[in-house]
Design a protein around this motif. Sequence first.
Motif, PDB file in Angstrom:
ATOM      1  N   SER A  30       0.907  -1.100   0.113  1.00 42.05           N
ATOM      2  CA  SER A  30       0.058   0.199   0.131  1.00 42.05           C
ATOM      3  C   SER A  30       0.925   1.459   0.023  1.00 42.05           C
ATOM      4  N   ASN A  31       2.054   1.282  -0.790  1.00 42.83           N
ATOM      5  CA  ASN A  31       2.618   2.253  -1.064  1.00 42.83           C
ATOM      6  C   ASN A  31       3.470   2.805   0.230  1.00 42.83           C
ATOM      7  N   VAL A  32       3.885   1.844   1.087  1.00 43.01           N
ATOM      8  CA  VAL A  32       4.620   1.937   2.521  1.00 43.01           C
ATOM      9  C   VAL A  32       5.923   0.833   2.404  1.00 43.01           C
ATOM     10  N   ALA A  33       7.085   1.242   1.973  1.00 43.66           N
ATOM     11  CA  ALA A  33       8.168   0.189   1.991  1.00 43.66           C
ATOM     12  C   ALA A  33       8.789   0.155   3.310  1.00 43.66           C
ATOM     13  N   HIS A  40      19.308  -0.239  15.140  1.00 39.76           N
ATOM     14  CA  HIS A  40      19.803   0.929  14.632  1.00 39.76           C
ATOM     15  C   HIS A  40      19.040   2.074  15.416  1.00 39.76           C
ATOM     16  N   THR A  41      19.370   3.286  15.086  1.00 43.13           N
ATOM     17  CA  THR A  41      19.059   4.726  16.021  1.00 43.13           C
ATOM     18  C   THR A  41      18.458   5.817  15.120  1.00 43.13           C
ATOM     19  N   LEU A  42      18.084   4.994  14.123  1.00 42.42           N
ATOM     20  CA  LEU A  42      16.982   6.129  13.159  1.00 42.42           C
ATOM     21  C   LEU A  42      15.808   6.534  13.865  1.00 42.42           C
ATOM     22  N   VAL A  43      15.152   7.613  13.569  1.00 44.25           N
ATOM     23  CA  VAL A  43      14.128   8.002  13.984  1.00 44.25           C
ATOM     24  C   VAL A  43      13.108   8.554  12.851  1.00 44.25           C
ATOM     25  N   LYS A  44      11.750   8.792  13.302  1.00 40.83           N
ATOM     26  CA  LYS A  44      10.977   9.187  12.350  1.00 40.83           C
ATOM     27  C   LYS A  44      11.318  10.749  11.834  1.00 40.83           C
ATOM     28  N   GLY A  45      11.342  10.888  10.587  1.00 42.73           N
ATOM     29  CA  GLY A  45      11.860  12.295   9.929  1.00 42.73           C
ATOM     30  C   GLY A  45      13.172  12.195   9.585  1.00 42.73           C
ATOM     31  N   ASP A  46      14.002  11.180   9.830  1.00 43.08           N
ATOM     32  CA  ASP A  46      15.373  11.320   9.401  1.00 43.08           C
ATOM     33  C   ASP A  46      15.315  10.894   8.054  1.00 43.08           C
ATOM     34  N   VAL A  66       9.439   3.645  12.416  1.00 40.86           N
ATOM     35  CA  VAL A  66      10.539   2.830  12.793  1.00 40.86           C
ATOM     36  C   VAL A  66      10.177   1.687  13.756  1.00 40.86           C
ATOM     37  N   THR A  67      10.625   0.583  13.812  1.00 38.50           N
ATOM     38  CA  THR A  67      10.784  -0.372  14.804  1.00 38.50           C
ATOM     39  C   THR A  67      12.262  -0.576  15.234  1.00 38.50           C
ATOM     40  N   GLY A  68      12.583  -1.431  16.328  1.00 33.98           N
ATOM     41  CA  GLY A  68      13.718  -1.828  16.547  1.00 33.98           C
ATOM     42  C   GLY A  68      14.571  -2.185  15.428  1.00 33.98           C
ATOM     43  N   THR A  69      14.144  -2.816  14.385  1.00 32.67           N
ATOM     44  CA  THR A  69      15.187  -3.442  13.390  1.00 32.67           C
ATOM     45  C   THR A  69      14.629  -3.082  11.927  1.00 32.67           C
TER      46      THR A  69
END
Length: 109
Positions: A30-33, A40-46, A66-69
Amino acid sequence: GGVTGDVRVTAVRLLPGSGDLTISNVALTSNVATVTVGTHTLVKGDVVTVNASNTVFNGTFTVTAVTGTTISYAKTNSNVTSASATGTVTNGVAAPVGTSNLVQIHPST
């Protein structure tokens, strides 16, 4: 423009880049990859650059979840069934573990 006058900083949060994260799985619904990269340490908006073996996922994107992985981002495309993949996700240069981040603020002269 710059900031002039008295500036008081109560808190600074530094988010070092993630460096190169290794892709192990990809999926698109549904257009979400969704890309699995491990811890990782990524957060929403990165903003990340994806270079996957399945080129449908490649490009520069803003992380929407994001989730933990995993990381997710908007990608308009037909669905792609979850499958193993290789490649990297990059978000700047990683700060080595145990490295202190130092910010110095100096008054203008």
